[in-house]
Design a protein around this motif. Sequence first.
Motif, PDB file in Angstrom:
ATOM      1  N   LEU A 386       0.836  -1.208   0.000  1.00 22.56           N
ATOM      2  CA  LEU A 386       0.000   0.000   0.000  1.00 22.56           C
ATOM      3  C   LEU A 386       0.868   1.255   0.000  1.00 22.56           C
ATOM      4  O   LEU A 386       0.591   2.200  -0.744  1.00 22.56           O
ATOM      5  N   PHE A 387       1.939   1.283   0.804  1.00 20.27           N
ATOM      6  CA  PHE A 387       2.807   2.451   0.869  1.00 20.27           C
ATOM      7  C   PHE A 387       3.656   2.577  -0.374  1.00 20.27           C
ATOM      8  O   PHE A 387       3.923   3.704  -0.842  1.00 20.27           O
ATOM      9  N   GLU A 388       4.095   1.443  -0.914  1.00 23.09           N
ATOM     10  CA  GLU A 388       4.892   1.501  -2.133  1.00 23.09           C
ATOM     11  C   GLU A 388       4.070   2.073  -3.288  1.00 23.09           C
ATOM     12  O   GLU A 388       4.548   2.898  -4.064  1.00 23.09           O
ATOM     13  N   ALA A 389       2.831   1.631  -3.389  1.00 18.48           N
ATOM     14  CA  ALA A 389       1.967   2.114  -4.477  1.00 18.48           C
ATOM     15  C   ALA A 389       1.622   3.590  -4.316  1.00 18.48           C
ATOM     16  O   ALA A 389       1.407   4.304  -5.302  1.00 18.48           O
ATOM     17  N   SER A 390       1.570   4.063  -3.072  1.00 19.64           N
ATOM     18  CA  SER A 390       1.175   5.463  -2.852  1.00 19.64           C
ATOM     19  C   SER A 390       2.248   6.422  -3.285  1.00 19.64           C
ATOM     20  O   SER A 390       1.990   7.626  -3.466  1.00 19.64           O
TER      21      SER A 390
END
Length: 392
Positions: A386-390
């Motif tokens: 989730l953080f990588e995609a954000s």
Amino acid sequence: MADQEFKPEWAQKDFYAVLGVSKDAPAADLKKAYKKLARENHPDTHPGDDERLEKFKAVAEAYDVVGDPDKRAKYDEMRRLYGSGGFRGGGGGGGFNLDDLLGDRARGGGGFGDMFGDLFGGGGGGQRRTGPGGQVRRPVKGSDVETSATISFTDAIDGVTISLRLTSDSACPQCSGTGGKPGTKPRICPECEGAGYVVAGVGGAFSINETCPGCGGRQLVYDEKCPTCHGSGRGSSARTIQARIPAGVKDGARIRLRGKGAAGENGGPAGDLFVAVKVSPHRVFGRTADNLTLEVPVSFDEAALGAEIKIPTLGGAPVTLRIPAGTPNGRTFRVRGRGATKADGTRGDLLATVAVQVPAVLDEAARAAVEAYREATAGKPLRAGLFEASQS
């Protein structure tokens, strides 16, 4: 030229010659010839030209007859009889007198008036109703009736016959629909002269027929009005009918029941009944088009490890639903043939959607098991992606 009275001189007119076509010309050729001549002689494009105006009227009159298949067939038969000497236009000689035969219609008798009286909307045969003086009383279709009905969810799926209590417009019981005081005699309406309609111009050489405001289309008037309906001729009646609601009907559907509306006048057909259907919601099942929907609660372990569970069907035996290991929350399974009835008689499907349940309270043993699971999966964070995609 709907609802014109039949004129004796039409038996001697060659409408095909007026249009410039042969007697056996197809309908397409008739229409083509009419449009061409009407365009060439239209009074709006030739104001003040009386000759073209008369030509335009003759063309319109001819096409009104031979342009309609039913009227054309009757006109052809009339012309055949006329051409063979089967009747004559008056004076001496053999055959029948055309004027006399047409006059029979006004006297309520049979003859040529009955054979061709409905050629221009006058009605004939068993459809005719006559009043004092022999004037024709045209059949009038009854009014349509609107009502509503609320049925259960199950009845909507399976179909049901319901009883409807209806109050509808009908002939006044005191005057039997005449509008006059019982015991008094009517007279022919002076406004429409017993026709039941008046002619209203709409511009140019065109006109339309409207219901006579003086008699309301009944063709007769009474000097003393009925004290019950105050001259309207209408009342109300209550009745109970059985209506079949078909299987698979949807909420908000409008069902038409032909001939179940208000009664007609002068032998006219009854109107139609329109039933607006409201379907009550079900406590468990929902509906999407022809499919039923069902939310199925499953536990965390059933979703994670897989399971076989029983689920209900509407009006049938339960079925077994196989939940594969690792089933996510919100996944929908399809059970074929357990939905609503379709128009072709087949059934839709049952769509069962998984809802993974999280317990609100845990006892000691359950809490220990969940904490052990947390420790076992601690090295696999769920939200890393989730953080990588954000950031992309």
